[in-house]
Design a protein around this motif. Structure first.
Motif, short mmCIF file in Angstrom:
data_model
loop_
_atom_site.label_atom_id
_atom_site.label_comp_id
_atom_site.label_asym_id
_atom_site.label_seq_id
_atom_site.Cartn_x
_atom_site.Cartn_y
_atom_site.Cartn_z
N PHE A 68 30.62 43.37 36.02
CA PHE A 68 30.78 42.52 37.20
C PHE A 68 31.49 41.21 36.85
O PHE A 68 32.31 40.73 37.63
CB PHE A 68 29.43 42.23 37.86
CG PHE A 68 28.75 43.45 38.44
CD1 PHE A 68 29.47 44.54 38.90
CD2 PHE A 68 27.37 43.50 38.53
CE1 PHE A 68 28.85 45.66 39.43
CE2 PHE A 68 26.73 44.62 39.06
CZ PHE A 68 27.47 45.70 39.51
N PHE A 69 31.19 40.65 35.69
CA PHE A 69 31.90 39.43 35.30
C PHE A 69 33.39 39.72 35.12
O PHE A 69 34.23 38.99 35.63
CB PHE A 69 31.32 38.82 34.01
CG PHE A 69 32.11 37.63 33.57
CD1 PHE A 69 31.95 36.41 34.21
CD2 PHE A 69 33.06 37.74 32.56
CE1 PHE A 69 32.72 35.31 33.83
CE2 PHE A 69 33.83 36.65 32.18
CZ PHE A 69 33.66 35.43 32.82
N SER A 72 35.08 40.22 38.39
CA SER A 72 35.20 38.98 39.16
C SER A 72 36.33 38.10 38.63
O SER A 72 37.06 37.49 39.41
CB SER A 72 33.88 38.20 39.15
OG SER A 72 33.65 37.58 37.90
N ARG A 73 36.50 38.06 37.33
CA ARG A 73 37.58 37.22 36.77
C ARG A 73 38.94 37.85 37.01
O ARG A 73 39.95 37.14 37.04
CB ARG A 73 37.35 36.97 35.28
CG ARG A 73 36.07 36.19 34.99
CD ARG A 73 35.98 34.83 35.68
NE ARG A 73 35.38 34.93 37.01
CZ ARG A 73 35.23 33.95 37.88
NH1 ARG A 73 35.67 32.74 37.59
NH2 ARG A 73 34.67 34.14 39.05
N ILE A 76 38.83 37.90 41.56
CA ILE A 76 38.63 36.60 42.22
C ILE A 76 38.57 35.48 41.17
O ILE A 76 37.58 34.75 41.08
CB ILE A 76 37.38 36.60 43.12
CG1 ILE A 76 36.15 37.11 42.36
CG2 ILE A 76 37.60 37.41 44.38
CD1 ILE A 76 34.83 36.98 43.11
N TRP A 79 37.54 31.76 42.12
CA TRP A 79 36.27 31.49 42.78
C TRP A 79 35.29 30.90 41.78
O TRP A 79 35.31 31.25 40.59
CB TRP A 79 35.69 32.76 43.38
CG TRP A 79 36.47 33.28 44.56
CD1 TRP A 79 37.76 33.01 44.91
CD2 TRP A 79 35.98 34.19 45.54
NE1 TRP A 79 38.11 33.69 46.04
CE2 TRP A 79 37.03 34.43 46.46
CE3 TRP A 79 34.78 34.84 45.74
CZ2 TRP A 79 36.90 35.27 47.55
CZ3 TRP A 79 34.64 35.69 46.83
CH2 TRP A 79 35.69 35.88 47.72
N ALA A 84 30.82 34.27 42.25
CA ALA A 84 31.00 35.57 41.61
C ALA A 84 29.66 36.16 41.21
O ALA A 84 29.42 37.36 41.39
CB ALA A 84 31.91 35.43 40.39
N LEU A 87 27.86 37.51 44.28
CA LEU A 87 28.40 38.82 44.65
C LEU A 87 27.86 39.91 43.72
O LEU A 87 27.48 41.00 44.17
CB LEU A 87 29.93 38.82 44.60
CG LEU A 87 30.63 38.06 45.72
CD1 LEU A 87 32.12 37.95 45.44
CD2 LEU A 87 30.40 38.76 47.05
N ALA A 88 27.80 39.60 42.43
CA ALA A 88 27.27 40.57 41.46
C ALA A 88 25.81 40.89 41.75
O ALA A 88 25.39 42.05 41.70
CB ALA A 88 27.43 40.04 40.04
N SER A 140 30.37 35.56 30.44
CA SER A 140 31.12 34.35 30.80
C SER A 140 31.30 33.42 29.61
O SER A 140 32.15 32.53 29.65
CB SER A 140 30.42 33.61 31.94
OG SER A 140 29.29 32.88 31.49
#
Length: 187
Positions: A68-69, A72-73, A76, A79, A84, A87-88, A140
């Protein structure tokens, strides 16, 4: 990359609490019906699997966070991290709700090594979500190649230890292979 703001932590906590409330409304047991709460349960073929705080499938939920990370990167990138993560948590929570529906419980019983699976306790579902959050936040802070390497280590370790992992779990849910099911049952 900056960490989560206070607002981000509050949103995350609210989403996890909402997940717990939905699972409770679905009739899921708060803790293991056996009446005990354990930090770790390592026997896959038992009535306490997916009932305790952590188990062999906790590694898969950490990998969910990595995935998911990364998504997202990629999708999006501009964001804020907390959005993020929210959303995850929403995606992970939706999976936990679906996973505890009769359709998926029956599917697990039919095509995976989860013989006798009856769904997760709320404690386990919330813990799975917290493991996903830990994976998301760890990713992250790590270089992409370290995250990929750690995911591969987790997958190989659980494959070797319990003959199951995230990859096989998805394969067996989506397109079961009888030879894989037989191999898993032999372990």
């Amino acid at each position: 990359m900056a960490g989560l703001s206070r607002k981000g932590w509050l949103v995350a906590a609210a989403l996890v609490a909402l997940l717990a409330a939905i699972l409770f409304a679905m009739g899921r047991p708060p803790i293991c019906p056996c009446g005990t709460v354990s930090l770790w349960h390592g026997v896959v073929q038992s009535n306490q699997n997916s009932q305790q705080i952590s188990d062999w499938y906790s590694f898969s939920h950490i990998i969910h966070g990595f995935i998911f990370f990364g998504l997202s990167r990629w999708l999006i990138p501009d964001w804020p991290l907390w959005v993020a993560l929210a959303l995850a948590i929403g995606i992970e929570g939706a999976w936990e709700i679906l996973e505890n529906s009769p359709v998926i419980i029956d599917r697990y019983r039919e095509v995976t090594m989860a013989f006798g699976y009856s769904g997760d306790s709320i404690l386990n579902s919330v813990s799975d979500t917290l493991f996903m959050i830990a994976g998301f936040l760890a990713a992250s802070r790590m270089r992409w190649w370290a995250t990929v390497a750690l995911a591969i280590v987790f997958e190989l370790f659980t494959l070797w230890t319990i003959r199951d992992n995230l990859t096989l779990n998805v394969l067996m849910l989506v397109s079961p292979v009888e030879a894989v099911k037989e191999w898993q049952a032999g372990g």
